[in-house]
Design a protein around this motif. Sequence first.
Motif, short mmCIF file in Angstrom:
data_model
loop_
_atom_site.label_atom_id
_atom_site.label_comp_id
_atom_site.label_asym_id
_atom_site.label_seq_id
_atom_site.Cartn_x
_atom_site.Cartn_y
_atom_site.Cartn_z
N HIS A 62 0.71 -1.21 0.08
CA HIS A 62 0.17 -0.10 0.18
C HIS A 62 0.79 1.31 0.05
N TYR A 70 -3.86 4.38 -7.81
CA TYR A 70 -4.64 3.36 -7.43
C TYR A 70 -4.08 2.13 -6.99
N LEU A 85 -9.91 -6.82 1.29
CA LEU A 85 -9.99 -5.46 0.83
C LEU A 85 -10.81 -4.58 2.12
N LEU A 89 -9.43 -1.56 4.59
CA LEU A 89 -9.78 -0.36 4.38
C LEU A 89 -10.06 0.02 6.02
N GLY A 94 -5.16 1.62 5.62
CA GLY A 94 -6.58 1.75 4.57
C GLY A 94 -7.38 3.11 4.91
N TYR A 97 -7.21 5.45 1.55
CA TYR A 97 -7.93 5.17 0.34
C TYR A 97 -9.39 5.13 0.40
N ASP A 98 -9.75 5.57 -0.75
CA ASP A 98 -11.32 5.54 -0.99
C ASP A 98 -11.64 4.73 -1.98
N ILE A 99 -12.75 4.13 -2.11
CA ILE A 99 -13.46 3.18 -3.09
C ILE A 99 -13.68 4.18 -4.20
N ASP A 113 -15.81 -2.70 -6.07
CA ASP A 113 -15.18 -1.92 -4.74
C ASP A 113 -13.67 -2.17 -4.59
N LEU A 116 -9.08 1.12 -5.20
CA LEU A 116 -8.97 2.02 -4.39
C LEU A 116 -7.93 3.30 -4.69
N ARG A 118 -5.86 6.42 -3.70
CA ARG A 118 -5.10 7.00 -2.40
C ARG A 118 -5.50 8.51 -2.42
#
Length: 124
Positions: A62, A70, A85, A89, A94, A97-99, A113, A116, A118
Motif C-alpha cells: 500500500h 490506485y 479489502l 480499509l 486503509g 484510500y477511498d473506493i 469495490d 482503491l 489513495r
Amino acid sequence: MHSTETSVWGPNGSIRFFHGFPDSPEAIAIATEAASRANTVMVIEDSDHIYDHVKANLDAYHHFVTPGSYFLVQDTRLGGPHQALRNFLESASGACYDIDKRWEYFIYSQHFDGFLRRRNNCTT
C-alpha cells in the motif's frame, strides 16, 4: 517473436519477471527499487485470491501507491479478496484510500469495490 523477447522484458526493460511470493523480502526489494524510479505508482493485486495472501499483499504494497493513484484489488467478486479489502480499509493504512466506483461500468464488475484511490493528503 514472443512477447518476453521484446525490449520491455529483462534487466534493462520495464517488466521484470519474478517467480515467488509477492510479500517475500526479494519481491519487496524489487518493488522498492522500481517505485523509487517512478513518479506515479499504481499497484495491481491479482494473487491466488486467498484472504491471507491478499491481505498480506495489501499490507506490504500500500505504501508504494502514490497519492491520487490506485491500488487495484482484482477479483473481489470472490470472498477472499473482498474480505481482505474490507479489513484493509478498516485499518490505519486503509484509511488513506477511498473506493472509486467510476471504473465499474456495465453494472457488473469482477473487481467491485476494488479500485482503491489513495488520498492526496494522506501520509500513512
